[in-house]
Design an enzyme around this catalytic site. Structure first.
Site, PDB file in Angstrom:
ATOM      1  N   TYR A  86       0.825  -1.202   0.000  1.00  0.00           N
ATOM      2  CA  TYR A  86       0.000   0.000   0.000  1.00  0.00           C
ATOM      3  C   TYR A  86       0.860   1.254   0.000  1.00  0.00           C
ATOM      4  O   TYR A  86       2.017   1.238   0.418  1.00  0.00           O
ATOM      5  CB  TYR A  86      -1.012   0.009   1.153  1.00  0.00           C
ATOM      6  CG  TYR A  86      -0.457   0.227   2.536  1.00  0.00           C
ATOM      7  CD1 TYR A  86       0.051  -0.839   3.272  1.00  0.00           C
ATOM      8  CD2 TYR A  86      -0.479   1.488   3.116  1.00  0.00           C
ATOM      9  CE1 TYR A  86       0.542  -0.643   4.554  1.00  0.00           C
ATOM     10  CE2 TYR A  86       0.002   1.683   4.402  1.00  0.00           C
ATOM     11  CZ  TYR A  86       0.512   0.617   5.115  1.00  0.00           C
ATOM     12  OH  TYR A  86       0.990   0.805   6.378  1.00  0.00           O
ATOM     13  N   ARG A 102      -3.599  -5.433  -2.933  1.00  0.00           N
ATOM     14  CA  ARG A 102      -3.565  -6.599  -2.043  1.00  0.00           C
ATOM     15  C   ARG A 102      -4.574  -7.682  -2.439  1.00  0.00           C
ATOM     16  O   ARG A 102      -4.715  -8.670  -1.737  1.00  0.00           O
ATOM     17  CB  ARG A 102      -3.797  -6.162  -0.589  1.00  0.00           C
ATOM     18  CG  ARG A 102      -5.197  -5.683  -0.307  1.00  0.00           C
ATOM     19  CD  ARG A 102      -5.372  -5.014   1.040  1.00  0.00           C
ATOM     20  NE  ARG A 102      -4.944  -5.796   2.182  1.00  0.00           N
ATOM     21  CZ  ARG A 102      -5.139  -5.387   3.437  1.00  0.00           C
ATOM     22  NH1 ARG A 102      -5.743  -4.231   3.687  1.00  0.00           N
ATOM     23  NH2 ARG A 102      -4.729  -6.130   4.435  1.00  0.00           N
ATOM     24  N   GLY A 257      -4.647   1.181  17.651  1.00  0.00           N
ATOM     25  CA  GLY A 257      -5.364   0.007  18.157  1.00  0.00           C
ATOM     26  C   GLY A 257      -4.490  -1.243  18.134  1.00  0.00           C
ATOM     27  O   GLY A 257      -4.574  -2.091  19.028  1.00  0.00           O
ATOM     28  N   ASP A 258      -3.636  -1.358  17.128  1.00  0.00           N
ATOM     29  CA  ASP A 258      -2.755  -2.539  17.018  1.00  0.00           C
ATOM     30  C   ASP A 258      -1.747  -2.566  18.172  1.00  0.00           C
ATOM     31  O   ASP A 258      -1.495  -3.608  18.775  1.00  0.00           O
ATOM     32  CB  ASP A 258      -1.973  -2.528  15.697  1.00  0.00           C
ATOM     33  CG  ASP A 258      -2.876  -2.390  14.490  1.00  0.00           C
ATOM     34  OD1 ASP A 258      -4.061  -2.748  14.597  1.00  0.00           O
ATOM     35  OD2 ASP A 258      -2.406  -1.914  13.433  1.00  0.00           O
TER      36      ASP A 258
HETATM   37  P1  ADP Z   1      -8.112   2.044  16.295  1.00  0.00           P
HETATM   38  O1  ADP Z   1      -6.666   2.323  15.957  1.00  0.00           O
HETATM   39  O2  ADP Z   1      -8.417   0.580  16.289  1.00  0.00           O
HETATM   40  O3  ADP Z   1      -9.099   2.899  15.577  1.00  0.00           O
HETATM   41  P2  ADP Z   1      -8.705   3.678  18.626  1.00  0.00           P
HETATM   42  O4  ADP Z   1      -8.700   4.926  17.833  1.00  0.00           O
HETATM   43  O5  ADP Z   1      -9.946   3.373  19.386  1.00  0.00           O
HETATM   44  O6  ADP Z   1      -8.276   2.381  17.829  1.00  0.00           O
HETATM   45  O7  ADP Z   1      -7.493   3.785  19.634  1.00  0.00           O
HETATM   46  C1  ADP Z   1      -6.934   2.672  20.285  1.00  0.00           C
HETATM   47  C2  ADP Z   1      -6.268   3.125  21.558  1.00  0.00           C
HETATM   48  O8  ADP Z   1      -5.265   4.082  21.242  1.00  0.00           O
HETATM   49  C3  ADP Z   1      -7.203   3.832  22.512  1.00  0.00           C
HETATM   50  O9  ADP Z   1      -7.888   2.916  23.353  1.00  0.00           O
HETATM   51  C4  ADP Z   1      -6.241   4.705  23.291  1.00  0.00           C
HETATM   52  O10 ADP Z   1      -5.603   3.932  24.285  1.00  0.00           O
HETATM   53  C5  ADP Z   1      -5.209   5.078  22.244  1.00  0.00           C
HETATM   54  N1  ADP Z   1      -5.534   6.389  21.628  1.00  0.00           N
HETATM   55  C6  ADP Z   1      -6.145   6.625  20.438  1.00  0.00           C
HETATM   56  N2  ADP Z   1      -6.272   7.947  20.215  1.00  0.00           N
HETATM   57  C7  ADP Z   1      -5.707   8.579  21.286  1.00  0.00           C
HETATM   58  C8  ADP Z   1      -5.474   9.942  21.660  1.00  0.00           C
HETATM   59  N3  ADP Z   1      -5.861  10.964  20.876  1.00  0.00           N
HETATM   60  N4  ADP Z   1      -4.842  10.181  22.835  1.00  0.00           N
HETATM   61  C9  ADP Z   1      -4.430   9.185  23.637  1.00  0.00           C
HETATM   62  N5  ADP Z   1      -4.615   7.876  23.341  1.00  0.00           N
HETATM   63  C10 ADP Z   1      -5.234   7.572  22.192  1.00  0.00           C
END
Ligand code: ADP
Length: 307
Positions: A86, A102, A257-258
């Site tokens: 990508y 992919r 999230g990962d």
């Molecule tokens: P994904 O990457 O799966 O979309 P999320 O956006 O819900 O996941 O974020 C996953 C985790 O990353 C959250 O639970 C938090 O711990 C952290 N995180 C994401 N955004 C922020 C932020 N702006 N400030 C602090 N921690 C964050």
């Protein structure tokens, strides 16, 4: 030694940096999680189960896995396919756009490499992780075999872990996704959904609604992520809210999230309680989003985790 398997796809990442220059790296949700887990918990055996090709970039990708101390015994080489790729570009407003190649990647064939003998080997593991992206990548005709493998591992006592990580463009339609996710939630011992992932699919709009939606399934440990908002966990019937310290200087949220998943699962395998595992997962995610790309430089990441 505890051990965990991550099954899915790792891709060649091409990131536009200065005009006409591309920075080449490797990334993919399960790989990202495996890297961050291993960096924080080197004592846990961490394997990636995937298929690459026999080309030079595949060799480099395998070397990269090994340089992150990941077990490459289950990284297979397909004789006529190459890895997915990508391209990612960030505009002046900070908006990211992606182009993917992919649809015909080697990783789509991964299930073909999982023999009954291999299932037996995997059966002594502690956790088996797959995501909604892993499910979408596996070819439709191989999915029945995949579920059979998951059932055998679960019966052998391996904890099944699922992150829905919904990507609409990877699926033919929502019904197909929902059918696969139903199987996943039915077999999962641990699930780590983000609110956004489930919103489009099931019209659930809050962490509480996600918990309610998953209640009929027999999932022992549910961790609901919601960006900078509190993480809600449910273990057996105990629901807890864990506050997150918002990061002010967000550079790139790729793989937040990962990173959270990998470090959370590593902490759980290490015997830490849920509240501590969330704290460490959130600390890792907070560090990763202050760096560009999916994989933060090792030294920067280790420094942030040492605080
Ligand atoms: P994904 O990457 O799966 O979309 P999320 O956006 O819900 O996941 O974020 C996953 C985790 O990353 C959250 O639970 C938090 O711990 C952290 N995180 C994401 N955004 C922020 C932020 N702006 N400030 C602090 N921690 C964050």
């Amino acid at each position: 030694m505890k051990n965990i398997y991550f099954i899915g796809e790792c891709m060649i990442e091409l990131r536009a940096t200065v005009p006409s220059t591309l920075h080449q790296s490797f990334a993919g949700d399960v790989y990202n999680s495996a890297v961050y887990l291993k960096r924080c918990f080197p004592q846990i055996s961490t394997s990636v189960i995937t298929a690459l090709g026999e080309d030079n970039l595949s060799k480099k990708m395998r070397e990269r896995f090994a340089s992150e101390q990941l077990n490459t015994d289950y990284v297979f080489a397909h004789n006529s396919k190459v890895p997915g790729m990508y391209y990612i570009e960030t505009d002046e407003q900070g908006e990211r756009s992606f182009i993917y190649w992919r649809d015909d990647s080697a990783a789509k064939k991964v299930v073909e490499f999982i023999s009954p003998g291999l299932v037996k080997q995997l059966s002594s593991g502690d956790m088996f992780f797959f995501s909604g992206i892993s499910l979408a990548v596996i070819e439709e005709q191989a999915r029945a075999q995949f579920w059979d493998i998951v059932k055998q591992l679960k019966a052998a006592g391996v904890k099944i872990v699922f992150d829905p990580n919904y990507r609409a463009r990877l699926w033919d339609n929502v019904e197909q996704t929902k059918a696969q996710y139903h199987s996943a939630f039915s077999l999962a011992d641990i699930t780590l959904p983000g609110v956004e992932d489930l919103e489009t699919l099931y019209n659930v709009q809050s962490v509480e609604a996600v918990i309610d939606y998953l209640a009929p399934y027999n999932i022992n440990e549910i961790i609901v992520k919601n960006g900078p908002d509190s993480v809600i966990t449910k273990e057996a019937n105990t629901v807890q809210s864990h506050s997150i310290t918002p990061v002010k200087n967000v550079v790139d949220t790729t793989s937040a999230g990962d990173a959270f998943n990998g470090v959370y699962l590593g902490a759980r395998l290490d015997g830490r309680p849920i509240s501590e595992a969330v704290k460490l997962g959130a600390q890792a995610a907070g560090a990763v989003i202050q760096q560009p790309g999916a994989i933060a430089p090792k030294d920067v990441f280790q420094q942030a985790m040492a605080k």
